[in-house]
Enzyme design. Structure first.
Site, PDB file in Angstrom:
ATOM      1  N   ASN A  13       1.026  -1.140   0.022  1.00  8.74           N
ATOM      2  CA  ASN A  13       0.093  -0.265   0.090  1.00  8.74           C
ATOM      3  C   ASN A  13       0.823   0.793  -0.307  1.00  8.74           C
ATOM      4  O   ASN A  13       1.560   1.672   0.677  1.00  8.74           O
ATOM      5  CB  ASN A  13      -1.107  -0.181   1.464  1.00  8.74           C
ATOM      6  CG  ASN A  13      -1.578   1.167   1.524  1.00  8.74           C
ATOM      7  OD1 ASN A  13      -1.503   1.478   0.264  1.00  8.74           O
ATOM      8  ND2 ASN A  13      -2.793   1.818   2.332  1.00  8.74           N
ATOM      9  N   TRP A  14       1.420   1.456  -1.017  1.00 14.84           N
ATOM     10  CA  TRP A  14       1.837   3.490  -1.398  1.00 14.84           C
ATOM     11  C   TRP A  14       1.297   4.514  -0.844  1.00 14.84           C
ATOM     12  O   TRP A  14       2.036   5.349  -0.574  1.00 14.84           O
ATOM     13  CB  TRP A  14       1.997   2.912  -2.400  1.00 14.84           C
ATOM     14  CG  TRP A  14       3.111   2.102  -3.282  1.00 14.84           C
ATOM     15  CD1 TRP A  14       3.884   1.266  -2.739  1.00 14.84           C
ATOM     16  CD2 TRP A  14       3.590   2.096  -4.526  1.00 14.84           C
ATOM     17  NE1 TRP A  14       4.559   0.529  -3.086  1.00 14.84           N
ATOM     18  CE2 TRP A  14       4.659   1.228  -4.800  1.00 14.84           C
ATOM     19  CE3 TRP A  14       3.435   2.845  -5.674  1.00 14.84           C
ATOM     20  CZ2 TRP A  14       5.153   0.785  -5.735  1.00 14.84           C
ATOM     21  CZ3 TRP A  14       3.973   3.276  -7.326  1.00 14.84           C
ATOM     22  CH2 TRP A  14       4.826   1.421  -7.202  1.00 14.84           C
ATOM     23  N   LYS A  15       0.013   4.308  -0.500  1.00 15.02           N
ATOM     24  CA  LYS A  15      -0.943   5.451   0.149  1.00 15.02           C
ATOM     25  C   LYS A  15      -0.323   6.369  -0.851  1.00 15.02           C
ATOM     26  O   LYS A  15      -0.270   6.575  -1.842  1.00 15.02           O
ATOM     27  CB  LYS A  15      -0.099   5.970   1.851  1.00 15.02           C
ATOM     28  CG  LYS A  15      -0.038   4.316   2.447  1.00 15.02           C
ATOM     29  CD  LYS A  15      -0.307   4.707   4.223  1.00 15.02           C
ATOM     30  CE  LYS A  15       0.447   3.753   4.805  1.00 15.02           C
ATOM     31  NZ  LYS A  15       0.175   3.351   5.855  1.00 15.02           N
ATOM     32  N   HIS A 101      -9.300   0.877   4.952  1.00 11.78           N
ATOM     33  CA  HIS A 101      -7.661   1.326   5.960  1.00 11.78           C
ATOM     34  C   HIS A 101      -8.246   2.156   6.982  1.00 11.78           C
ATOM     35  O   HIS A 101      -9.025   3.057   6.619  1.00 11.78           O
ATOM     36  CB  HIS A 101      -6.695   2.141   4.792  1.00 11.78           C
ATOM     37  CG  HIS A 101      -5.960   1.866   5.515  1.00 11.78           C
ATOM     38  ND1 HIS A 101      -5.449   2.622   6.175  1.00 11.78           N
ATOM     39  CD2 HIS A 101      -4.170   1.053   5.525  1.00 11.78           C
ATOM     40  CE1 HIS A 101      -4.109   2.536   6.883  1.00 11.78           C
ATOM     41  NE2 HIS A 101      -3.448   1.433   5.223  1.00 11.78           N
ATOM     42  N   GLU A 103      -6.202   5.313   7.719  1.00 12.64           N
ATOM     43  CA  GLU A 103      -6.501   5.883   7.774  1.00 12.64           C
ATOM     44  C   GLU A 103      -7.501   6.687   6.935  1.00 12.64           C
ATOM     45  O   GLU A 103      -7.813   7.658   7.204  1.00 12.64           O
ATOM     46  CB  GLU A 103      -5.302   6.135   6.549  1.00 12.64           C
ATOM     47  CG  GLU A 103      -3.739   6.231   7.417  1.00 12.64           C
ATOM     48  CD  GLU A 103      -2.583   5.527   6.528  1.00 12.64           C
ATOM     49  OE1 GLU A 103      -2.726   5.392   5.608  1.00 12.64           O
ATOM     50  OE2 GLU A 103      -1.520   5.211   7.457  1.00 12.64           O
ATOM     51  N   GLU A 173      -4.542  -4.751  10.821  1.00  4.73           N
ATOM     52  CA  GLU A 173      -3.913  -3.954  11.050  1.00  4.73           C
ATOM     53  C   GLU A 173      -3.701  -3.110  11.893  1.00  4.73           C
ATOM     54  O   GLU A 173      -5.113  -1.919  11.871  1.00  4.73           O
ATOM     55  CB  GLU A 173      -4.341  -2.918   9.603  1.00  4.73           C
ATOM     56  CG  GLU A 173      -3.956  -3.529   8.011  1.00  4.73           C
ATOM     57  CD  GLU A 173      -3.267  -2.154   7.038  1.00  4.73           C
ATOM     58  OE1 GLU A 173      -2.339  -3.154   6.663  1.00  4.73           O
ATOM     59  OE2 GLU A 173      -4.043  -1.660   7.141  1.00  4.73           O
ATOM     60  N   GLY A 179       2.420   2.701  10.927  1.00  7.47           N
ATOM     61  CA  GLY A 179       4.433   3.534  10.376  1.00  7.47           C
ATOM     62  C   GLY A 179       4.737   4.198  12.447  1.00  7.47           C
ATOM     63  O   GLY A 179       5.503   5.271  12.173  1.00  7.47           O
ATOM     64  N   SER A 219       3.891  -1.504   9.836  1.00  9.85           N
ATOM     65  CA  SER A 219       5.558  -1.950  10.313  1.00  9.85           C
ATOM     66  C   SER A 219       5.974  -2.731  10.089  1.00  9.85           C
ATOM     67  O   SER A 219       7.367  -3.589  10.805  1.00  9.85           O
ATOM     68  CB  SER A 219       5.792  -1.759  11.799  1.00  9.85           C
ATOM     69  OG  SER A 219       5.385   0.023  12.366  1.00  9.85           O
ATOM     70  N   GLY A 240       3.009  -1.084   3.839  1.00  6.38           N
ATOM     71  CA  GLY A 240       3.356   0.599   3.701  1.00  6.38           C
ATOM     72  C   GLY A 240       4.764   0.995   3.432  1.00  6.38           C
ATOM     73  O   GLY A 240       4.831   0.318   2.446  1.00  6.38           O
ATOM     74  N   GLY A 241       5.372   1.637   4.697  1.00  8.57           N
ATOM     75  CA  GLY A 241       6.801   2.300   4.183  1.00  8.57           C
ATOM     76  C   GLY A 241       7.440   1.232   3.481  1.00  8.57           C
ATOM     77  O   GLY A 241       8.416   1.635   2.116  1.00  8.57           O
TER      78      GLY A 241
HETATM   79  P1  13P Z   1       3.780   0.378   7.909  1.00  3.28           P
HETATM   80  O1  13P Z   1       4.259  -0.811   6.791  1.00  3.28           O
HETATM   81  O2  13P Z   1       3.990   1.988   6.862  1.00  3.28           O
HETATM   82  O3  13P Z   1       3.082   0.405   8.846  1.00  3.28           O
HETATM   83  O4  13P Z   1       1.767   1.034   6.893  1.00  3.28           O
HETATM   84  C1  13P Z   1       0.847  -0.226   7.330  1.00  3.28           C
HETATM   85  C2  13P Z   1       0.061  -0.121   6.129  1.00  3.28           C
HETATM   86  O5  13P Z   1      -1.051   1.049   7.182  1.00  3.28           O
HETATM   87  C3  13P Z   1      -0.295  -1.024   5.433  1.00  3.28           C
HETATM   88  O6  13P Z   1      -1.701  -0.666   4.614  1.00  3.28           O
END
Ligand code: 13P
Length: 258
Positions: A13-15, A101, A103, A173, A179, A219, A240-241
């Site tokens: 997930n590149w956000k 998600h 967010e 999640e 994050g 994470s 994510g990251g």
């Molecule tokens: P991180 O891997 O950056 O913690 O993000 C997880 C995430 O929200 C994937 O959807």
């Protein structure tokens, strides 16, 4: 890796990261790295503007990587400034769509009934939702984790019949792990995944519970992939990251199949 029949999923997930140019650069480096890897389904969710280029890069390389949207509106079209419809996502080449998600839930105030409409719509338009659920730190500390998961699952899957739930992917999640560099312990992850699978069994049946894939997100990095994939109810990861660099994400993909 745990002994299971379910094909693992490694999803990115590149956000709100990467331009079209950066997306092309990523795929140029990533696709050769994962060429020939089998036994794992790879999904990448770029921002909307880069969807078409991402799908083009995958098609040109003849790769089996699937592309996902990160969100969508439930309507086919209409006066919804700033939104993207399921038809638009599909036309751009998305096979999956991330819905619910944290967010979207917390920053953009999406609630379970809105997420349920989106899930229903994605299925109606032939896309596979990746439904995200998870508790906040406050909820965990208040021992509300299972109650929250139950409410999120019940809310979002209200109108989803058995033949469609198996086309979806679930992602646990925990909000406090996203994050933050703070991953759930293997015990916490397994316990939550087991709870989700049991919930699916009670709502649907044991065959469906055995088939549905439940990913862990929060994470995830190369250093913890092995300890997650060894868990019997963790069928992959949503990253994510650590998915933003081709070298890092391809190493995580390899970790998913080892
Ligand atoms: P991180 O891997 O950056 O913690 O993000 C997880 C995430 O929200 C994937 O959807």
């Amino acid at each position: 890796m745990a002994d299971r029949d379910r094909i693992p999923v490694c999803a990115a997930n590149w956000k709100m990261h990467k331009t079209i140019h950066e997306t092309r650069d990523f795929f140029n480096e990533f696709l050769p790295e994962i060429d020939g890897i089998t036994g794992c389904e790879i999904i990448i969710a770029p921002p909307f503007t880069a969807l078409k280029d991402a799908c083009g890069a995958v098609a040109q390389a003849g790769s089996a990587v699937s592309i996902a949207g990160q969100n969508m509106h439930y309507a086919e079209q209409g006066a919804y400034t700033g939104e993207i419809s399921p038809v638009m996502l599909k036309e751009a080449g998305a096979r999956y769509v991330i819905l619910g998600h944290s967010e979207r839930r917390h920053i953009f105030k999406e609630d379970d009934s809105l997420i349920a409409r989106k899930v229903r719509s994605a299925l109606d338009y032939g896309m596979h939702p990746v439904l995200c659920i998870g508790e906040t730190l406050e909820e965990r500390e208040g021992e509300l984790t299972t109650r929250i998961l139950e409410a999120q699952l019940g809310g979002a899957l209200d109108n989803v019949p058995p033949q469609q739930i198996i086309t979806m992917i679930l992602a646990y999640e925990p909000v406090w792990a996203i994050g933050t560099g703070k991953t759930a312990t293997p015990e916490q992850a397994q316990e939550a995944h087991r709870f989700v699978r049991n919930w699916i069994e009670s709502r649907y049946d044991s065959g469906i519970a055995d088939q549905i894939r439940i990913l862990y997100g929060g994470s995830v990095k190369l250093g913890n992939i092995a300890s997650l994939m060894v868990l019997p109810d963790v069928d992959g990861v949503l990253v994510g990251g650590a998915s933003l660099e081709a070298a890092s994400f391809s190493a995580i993909v390899k970790g998913c199949v080892q």
